[in-house]
Design a protein around this motif. Structure first.
Motif, mmCIF file in Angstrom:
data_model
loop_
_atom_site.group_PDB
_atom_site.id
_atom_site.type_symbol
_atom_site.label_atom_id
_atom_site.label_comp_id
_atom_site.label_asym_id
_atom_site.label_seq_id
_atom_site.Cartn_x
_atom_site.Cartn_y
_atom_site.Cartn_z
ATOM 1 N N LEU A 1 -24.318 101.060 -24.872
ATOM 2 C CA LEU A 1 -24.493 99.824 -25.625
ATOM 3 C C LEU A 1 -23.660 98.723 -24.978
ATOM 4 O O LEU A 1 -22.476 98.919 -24.699
ATOM 5 C CB LEU A 1 -24.053 100.002 -27.080
ATOM 6 N N LYS A 2 -24.283 97.584 -24.747
ATOM 7 C CA LYS A 2 -23.558 96.403 -24.259
ATOM 8 C C LYS A 2 -23.446 95.415 -25.412
ATOM 9 O O LYS A 2 -24.440 95.083 -26.046
ATOM 10 C CB LYS A 2 -24.290 95.749 -23.080
ATOM 11 N N PHE A 3 -22.227 94.937 -25.665
ATOM 12 C CA PHE A 3 -22.035 94.049 -26.816
ATOM 13 C C PHE A 3 -20.915 93.046 -26.540
ATOM 14 O O PHE A 3 -20.082 93.236 -25.639
ATOM 15 C CB PHE A 3 -21.729 94.854 -28.083
ATOM 16 N N CYS A 4 -20.929 91.970 -27.302
ATOM 17 C CA CYS A 4 -19.888 90.944 -27.205
ATOM 18 C C CYS A 4 -19.200 90.830 -28.561
ATOM 19 O O CYS A 4 -19.770 91.197 -29.591
ATOM 20 C CB CYS A 4 -20.469 89.600 -26.769
ATOM 21 N N TYR A 5 -17.984 90.316 -28.561
ATOM 22 C CA TYR A 5 -17.266 90.141 -29.825
ATOM 23 C C TYR A 5 -16.193 89.071 -29.677
ATOM 24 O O TYR A 5 -15.685 88.810 -28.590
ATOM 25 C CB TYR A 5 -16.637 91.455 -30.301
ATOM 26 N N SER A 6 -15.880 88.458 -30.811
ATOM 27 C CA SER A 6 -14.846 87.422 -30.876
ATOM 28 C C SER A 6 -13.516 88.098 -31.160
ATOM 29 O O SER A 6 -13.264 88.546 -32.284
ATOM 30 C CB SER A 6 -15.178 86.412 -31.981
ATOM 31 N N GLY A 7 -12.664 88.163 -30.151
ATOM 32 C CA GLY A 7 -11.434 88.930 -30.267
ATOM 33 C C GLY A 7 -10.480 88.428 -31.334
ATOM 34 O O GLY A 7 -9.727 89.216 -31.910
ATOM 35 N N TRP A 8 -10.481 87.122 -31.627
ATOM 36 C CA TRP A 8 -9.531 86.576 -32.586
ATOM 37 C C TRP A 8 -9.792 87.074 -34.011
ATOM 38 O O TRP A 8 -8.943 86.938 -34.875
ATOM 39 C CB TRP A 8 -9.577 85.050 -32.554
ATOM 40 N N ALA A 9 -10.955 87.647 -34.261
ATOM 41 C CA ALA A 9 -11.292 88.133 -35.606
ATOM 42 C C ALA A 9 -10.919 89.597 -35.806
ATOM 43 O O ALA A 9 -11.109 90.124 -36.913
ATOM 44 C CB ALA A 9 -12.786 87.938 -35.871
ATOM 45 N N TYR A 10 -10.374 90.251 -34.760
ATOM 46 C CA TYR A 10 -10.164 91.699 -34.840
ATOM 47 C C TYR A 10 -8.790 92.106 -34.323
ATOM 48 O O TYR A 10 -8.149 91.369 -33.572
ATOM 49 C CB TYR A 10 -11.260 92.426 -34.050
ATOM 50 N N ASN A 11 -8.385 93.290 -34.736
ATOM 51 C CA ASN A 11 -7.102 93.848 -34.327
ATOM 52 C C ASN A 11 -7.266 94.682 -33.055
ATOM 53 O O ASN A 11 -6.764 95.796 -32.953
ATOM 54 C CB ASN A 11 -6.523 94.722 -35.441
ATOM 55 N N GLY A 12 -7.993 94.135 -32.093
ATOM 56 C CA GLY A 12 -8.253 94.846 -30.856
ATOM 57 C C GLY A 12 -9.547 95.628 -30.923
ATOM 58 O O GLY A 12 -10.222 95.696 -31.955
ATOM 59 N N LEU A 13 -9.895 96.246 -29.805
ATOM 60 C CA LEU A 13 -11.140 97.013 -29.724
ATOM 61 C C LEU A 13 -11.003 98.391 -30.353
ATOM 62 O O LEU A 13 -11.827 98.802 -31.170
ATOM 63 C CB LEU A 13 -11.554 97.168 -28.258
ATOM 64 N N ALA A 14 -9.983 99.146 -29.985
ATOM 65 C CA ALA A 14 -9.912 100.574 -30.309
ATOM 66 C C ALA A 14 -9.536 100.821 -31.758
ATOM 67 O O ALA A 14 -8.702 100.120 -32.342
ATOM 68 C CB ALA A 14 -8.907 101.263 -29.385
ATOM 69 N N ILE A 15 -10.163 101.841 -32.340
ATOM 70 C CA ILE A 15 -9.793 102.312 -33.669
ATOM 71 C C ILE A 15 -8.354 102.827 -33.625
ATOM 72 O O ILE A 15 -7.959 103.541 -32.708
ATOM 73 C CB ILE A 15 -10.751 103.421 -34.132
ATOM 74 N N GLN A 16 -7.565 102.463 -34.646
ATOM 75 C CA GLN A 16 -6.167 102.860 -34.693
ATOM 76 C C GLN A 16 -5.948 103.962 -35.732
ATOM 77 O O GLN A 16 -6.649 104.010 -36.750
ATOM 78 C CB GLN A 16 -5.287 101.655 -35.040
ATOM 79 N N ALA A 17 -4.968 104.804 -35.483
ATOM 80 C CA ALA A 17 -4.658 105.877 -36.434
ATOM 81 C C ALA A 17 -4.042 105.321 -37.709
ATOM 82 O O ALA A 17 -4.285 105.836 -38.799
ATOM 83 C CB ALA A 17 -3.712 106.882 -35.777
ATOM 84 N N ASP A 18 -3.255 104.252 -37.583
ATOM 85 C CA ASP A 18 -2.598 103.643 -38.741
ATOM 86 C C ASP A 18 -3.366 102.402 -39.189
ATOM 87 O O ASP A 18 -4.098 101.793 -38.395
ATOM 88 C CB ASP A 18 -1.156 103.269 -38.396
ATOM 89 N N PRO A 19 -3.202 101.986 -40.453
ATOM 90 C CA PRO A 19 -3.878 100.768 -40.938
ATOM 91 C C PRO A 19 -3.474 99.543 -40.129
ATOM 92 O O PRO A 19 -2.332 99.436 -39.671
ATOM 93 C CB PRO A 19 -3.402 100.660 -42.394
#
Length: 504
Positions: A76-94
């Motif tokens: 899958l190729k996708f784009c995203y606005s980084g300022w709206a998210y806490n990074g790309l990778a899923i984190q173990a902690d909230p």
């Protein structure tokens, strides 16, 4: 309390309430009596008993069984606005903000393209390059196994849990950095009880399905069928990053000269953040091109660093930009890049260069203007397909959605520019000290200066210390060993304990 006494209290309280006497003047006894009266006058709301409807017998046997469906591996190729998210990778902690992968995983699970209970490992999830909080992407790529509409898509030769491809050691540390509406019907109309038979039905329109479930800040641009052993991370031949900045008070000529010194194979330990959890022992990376160009169609003075390389270290691009900003401001010469690349005697071919085997202390550039622009693969490795979700007049679709977002952003920029013009009537702009090559200003240790960090951020200081004269961090071997004896050892003990519990 008797009825007559209660009526008497009520009469007195109503009389007190009729007067303009504030509650502050009431005695404790009067206040208690008032509260008692109010509680007594309240009638409890009627109790409503809601009888749940009986279960739909048709739904009882429509349990979704992922094992009954064929799977295929896709990219899958996708784009995203980084300022709206806490990074790309899923984190173990909230995290304070959602992560891009978390939102994308939820959309895939809601569409029943992947089994949410199996997690990332269950679908063989791999990302091309990790981006941190605030960093955007124009062409991020992930690879994973998804449910397919085609019986022929079932592939038994390899699985994401048992890949048939092996990767070199250095590649392991390459980069830090409602279901089917419309043509697909609803979940109630779908029969999930048995495997799909071979039919002429086309493959799922993955692009359309996901974009209907994702927020506007994440758009899937295309998908591609890939081989079972394909890895979006290790199959990537090169990555292209863009870092945008305004040329105000910067010498673009000097920045371009410094950027050109990055091209080639070098040890970039002084242009990254050490990550001891990865236990890296080599920091050599290949930069294919590093160019600074004006950005067409934007406000005057907007420029971009186009940086292409096979792989990048943790925060490498942002550290490179921080040094380039110092060069553009005239605080450092372009040759400082060569000096920072000289990690051992004669590493850069000039015996007169100082050896800088550990990184001087300096602040990396801001994350907002950074974008992972593109990920490149060998010809034939991917064949991108995009389904347009448009109406009969060709309206809608990904392009129009992104165009609307861009047009609105332009409107905000226009309004902000007018605010600046209005403010200039009453407030003079600050005196510009940079670039020193143009202004002729000489730092005197007393005059405050705004050292640029990108993203309209800066570090205010009066005394500037040259990079090569600053305090240095520890050597990566020391950092690695300290982590192994500390966090690494605790992590290993925790894993051993968890493994022992699983065996019990």
């Amino acid at each position: 309390m008797s009825t007559s006494l209660r009526l008497g209290i009520a009469k007195n309280l109503r009389a007190m309430a009729a007067s303009a006497t504030p509650y502050e003047s009431w005695s404790k006894e009067d206040l208690i009596a008032r509260l008692t009266l109010l509680e007594g006058e309240k009638e409890p709301p009627p109790r409503v008993t809601i009888t749940p409807p009986p279960p739909n017998p048709k739904r009882l046997w429509k349990t979704f069984d992922f094992s009954s469906y064929s799977r295929r591996k896709i990219a899958l190729k996708f784009c995203y606005s980084g300022w709206a998210y806490n990074g790309l990778a899923i984190q173990a902690d909230p995290t304070p903000l959602p992560t891009v992968e978390g939102v994308l995983f939820e959309a895939l699970a809601k569409a029943r393209l992947i089994d949410p209970d199996a997690g990332l490992d269950g679908c063989g999830w791999e990302r091309c390059g990790r981006t941190d909080r605030g960093v955007s992407a124009g062409g991020q790529v992930i690879s994973l196994w998804v449910r397919s509409a085609l019986e022929s898509a079932s592939i038994d030769a390899a699985s994401p849990r048992n890949p048939t491809i092996s990767f070199p050691e250095e590649a392991e540390a390459a980069d830090s950095e409602d279901t089917f509406a419309g043509d697909f019907g609803s979940l109630d109309d779908m029969d999930f009880t048995a495997p799909k038979k071979v039919s002429s039905k086309p493959e799922h329109s993955f692009t359309q399905i996901l974009n209907r479930l994702l927020p506007p800040t994440i758009r899937v641009l295309a998908w591609s069928p890939v081989a079972p052993e394909f890895s979006s991370r290790f199959a990537c031949k090169s990555r292209h990053y863009k870092y945008f900045f305004t040329a105000d008070d910067l010498d673009i000529r000097l920045m371009s000269e410094a950027a050109s010194l990055l091209v080639g194979g070098h040890d970039f330990r002084n242009f990254c953040k050490l990550d001891p959890a990865k236990q890296l022992t080599t920091y050599r990376r290949q930069i294919m091109s590093a160019d600074i160009n004006p950005v067409a169609g934007t406000a005057a003075g907007m420029h971009v660093l186009d940086l292409k390389g096979s792989a990048f270290l943790y925060h490498q691009v942002r550290h490179i930009m921080a040094v380039l900003f110092l060069v553009g401001a005239g605080l450092e010469p372009p040759a400082v890049v060569t000096a920072l690349l000289n990690v051992e005697a004669g590493a850069e071919g000039d015996p007169a260069l100082p050896v800088v085997d550990t990184r001087p202390e300096y602040q990396m550039a801001d994350a907002l203007p950074l974008m992972l622009y593109a990920c490149h693969y060998a010809p034939g490795a991917v064949e991108w397909q995009a389904e347009e979700d448009v109406d009969a007049d060709g309206l809608g679709g990904v392009y129009q959605q992104l165009h609307s977002i861009h047009a609105r952003a332009d409107m905000y920029a226009t309004l902000d520019r007018e605010f600046l013009h209005i403010a200039a009537v009453h407030h003079a702009p600050p005196k510009a000290h940079f670039p020193l090559t143009v202004t002729g200003f000489v730092p005197d240790g007393k005059t405050p200066m705004n050292v640029p960090l990108g993203g309209a951020e800066f570090r205010r200081t009066a005394k500037y210390v040259p990079l090569l004269e600053r305090n240095r961090g520890d050597h990566f071997e020391i950092v690695n060993e300290r982590w192994r004896l500390g966090k690494g050892a605790r992590r290993d003990e925790r894993r051993k304990a968890e493994a022992a519990e699983d065996e019990e």
